[in-house]
Design a protein around this motif. Structure first.
Motif, mmCIF file in Angstrom:
data_model
loop_
_atom_site.group_PDB
_atom_site.id
_atom_site.type_symbol
_atom_site.label_atom_id
_atom_site.label_comp_id
_atom_site.label_asym_id
_atom_site.label_seq_id
_atom_site.Cartn_x
_atom_site.Cartn_y
_atom_site.Cartn_z
ATOM 1 N N VAL A 12 2.023 13.037 1.008
ATOM 2 C CA VAL A 12 1.198 12.032 1.677
ATOM 3 C C VAL A 12 1.569 12.009 3.153
ATOM 4 N N GLN A 13 0.617 11.654 3.986
ATOM 5 C CA GLN A 13 0.886 11.540 5.416
ATOM 6 C C GLN A 13 1.572 10.224 5.734
ATOM 7 N N ALA A 14 2.320 10.240 6.806
ATOM 8 C CA ALA A 14 2.976 9.016 7.243
ATOM 9 C C ALA A 14 1.946 7.910 7.439
ATOM 10 N N GLY A 15 2.305 6.717 6.974
ATOM 11 C CA GLY A 15 1.395 5.589 7.033
ATOM 12 C C GLY A 15 0.558 5.419 5.785
ATOM 13 N N GLY A 16 0.584 6.415 4.932
ATOM 14 C CA GLY A 16 -0.204 6.355 3.713
ATOM 15 C C GLY A 16 0.513 5.641 2.589
ATOM 16 N N SER A 17 -0.138 5.620 1.435
ATOM 17 C CA SER A 17 0.403 4.941 0.255
ATOM 18 C C SER A 17 0.445 5.888 -0.932
ATOM 19 N N LEU A 18 1.338 5.583 -1.826
ATOM 20 C CA LEU A 18 1.481 6.397 -3.037
ATOM 21 C C LEU A 18 2.056 5.512 -4.133
ATOM 22 N N SER A 19 1.651 5.771 -5.347
ATOM 23 C CA SER A 19 2.180 5.020 -6.476
ATOM 24 C C SER A 19 2.776 5.995 -7.481
ATOM 25 N N ASN A 76 5.182 -0.138 -21.924
ATOM 26 C CA ASN A 76 6.508 0.454 -21.712
ATOM 27 C C ASN A 76 6.547 1.289 -20.442
ATOM 28 N N THR A 77 5.931 0.763 -19.404
ATOM 29 C CA THR A 77 5.770 1.514 -18.165
ATOM 30 C C THR A 77 6.169 0.672 -16.961
ATOM 31 N N MET A 78 6.809 1.348 -16.017
ATOM 32 C CA MET A 78 7.195 0.727 -14.755
ATOM 33 C C MET A 78 6.479 1.456 -13.623
ATOM 34 N N TYR A 79 6.204 0.711 -12.568
ATOM 35 C CA TYR A 79 5.469 1.283 -11.447
ATOM 36 C C TYR A 79 6.213 1.026 -10.133
ATOM 37 N N LEU A 80 5.914 1.860 -9.161
ATOM 38 C CA LEU A 80 6.400 1.640 -7.811
ATOM 39 C C LEU A 80 5.265 1.953 -6.852
ATOM 40 N N GLN A 81 4.781 0.921 -6.173
ATOM 41 C CA GLN A 81 3.744 1.087 -5.160
ATOM 42 C C GLN A 81 4.431 1.206 -3.813
ATOM 43 N N MET A 82 4.187 2.307 -3.121
ATOM 44 C CA MET A 82 4.833 2.566 -1.838
ATOM 45 C C MET A 82 3.781 2.575 -0.737
ATOM 46 N N ASN A 83 3.936 1.685 0.229
ATOM 47 C CA ASN A 83 2.970 1.542 1.305
ATOM 48 C C ASN A 83 3.601 1.860 2.651
ATOM 49 N N ASN A 84 2.744 2.183 3.614
ATOM 50 C CA ASN A 84 3.208 2.504 4.967
ATOM 51 C C ASN A 84 4.385 3.476 4.916
ATOM 52 N N THR A 116 10.535 12.661 -9.733
ATOM 53 C CA THR A 116 9.283 13.159 -9.173
ATOM 54 C C THR A 116 9.420 13.220 -7.652
ATOM 55 N N GLN A 117 8.925 14.284 -7.066
ATOM 56 C CA GLN A 117 9.088 14.502 -5.634
ATOM 57 C C GLN A 117 8.031 13.739 -4.846
ATOM 58 N N VAL A 118 8.467 13.010 -3.852
ATOM 59 C CA VAL A 118 7.581 12.356 -2.901
ATOM 60 C C VAL A 118 7.904 12.921 -1.525
ATOM 61 N N THR A 119 6.892 13.476 -0.887
ATOM 62 C CA THR A 119 7.067 14.070 0.433
ATOM 63 C C THR A 119 6.119 13.403 1.410
ATOM 64 N N VAL A 120 6.672 12.889 2.494
ATOM 65 C CA VAL A 120 5.869 12.215 3.514
ATOM 66 C C VAL A 120 5.898 13.061 4.778
ATOM 67 N N SER A 121 4.727 13.521 5.185
ATOM 68 C CA SER A 121 4.640 14.355 6.381
ATOM 69 C C SER A 121 4.384 13.496 7.617
ATOM 70 N N SER A 122 4.907 13.954 8.735
ATOM 71 C CA SER A 122 4.749 13.185 9.982
ATOM 72 C C SER A 122 3.473 13.570 10.722
#
Length: 122
Positions: A12-19, A76-84, A116-122
């Motif tokens: 995801v690009q910087a400033g974006g969101s991912l769950s 039986n599920t957990m979530y993580l919402q990642m913003n900005n 799981t890999q999360v990659t944030v591009s600048s």
């Protein structure tokens, strides 16, 4: 056999969101506290956030206001919402859960997902 499986990572690009989500499967009685951890490249694993069975949450100070942890006990599920998101959020995100194997067990056994890999591009 109990397993935790994460999904939803990606680029995801910087400033974006991912769950990302973490689902527990197998045979067990109940799930206690759950948490997300992350390990940035070349660094140690760190706690991102945790959530109790009743929904009480705790966050790393640096992530408050940007990340939101939640869970659906019926799934039986957990979530993580990642913003900005920022490039420094790039990491392998792993879930952790305390799970009781049966109703007679007084202890929660510790389980980890594969990450799981999360990659944030600048």
């Amino acid at each position: 056999q109990v397993q935790l499986v994460e999904s939803g990572g990606g680029l995801v690009q910087a400033g974006g969101s991912l769950s990302v989500s973490c689902a527990a499967s197998g045979t067990f009685f109940d799930i206690g506290p759950m948490a997300w951890y992350r390990q940035p490249p070349g660094k140690q694993r760190e706690l991102v956030a945790s959530i109790s069975n009743s929904g009480s949450t705790n966050y790393a100070d640096s992530l408050k206001g940007r990340f939101v942890i939640s869970r659906d006990n019926s799934k039986n599920t957990m979530y993580l919402q990642m913003n900005n998101l920022k490039p420094e959020d790039t990491a392998v995100y792993s879930c952790n859960a305390g799970i009781r194997p049966n109703r007679w067990s007084s202890r929660f056994r510790d389980y980890w997902g594969q990450g799981t890999q999360v990659t944030v591009s600048s």
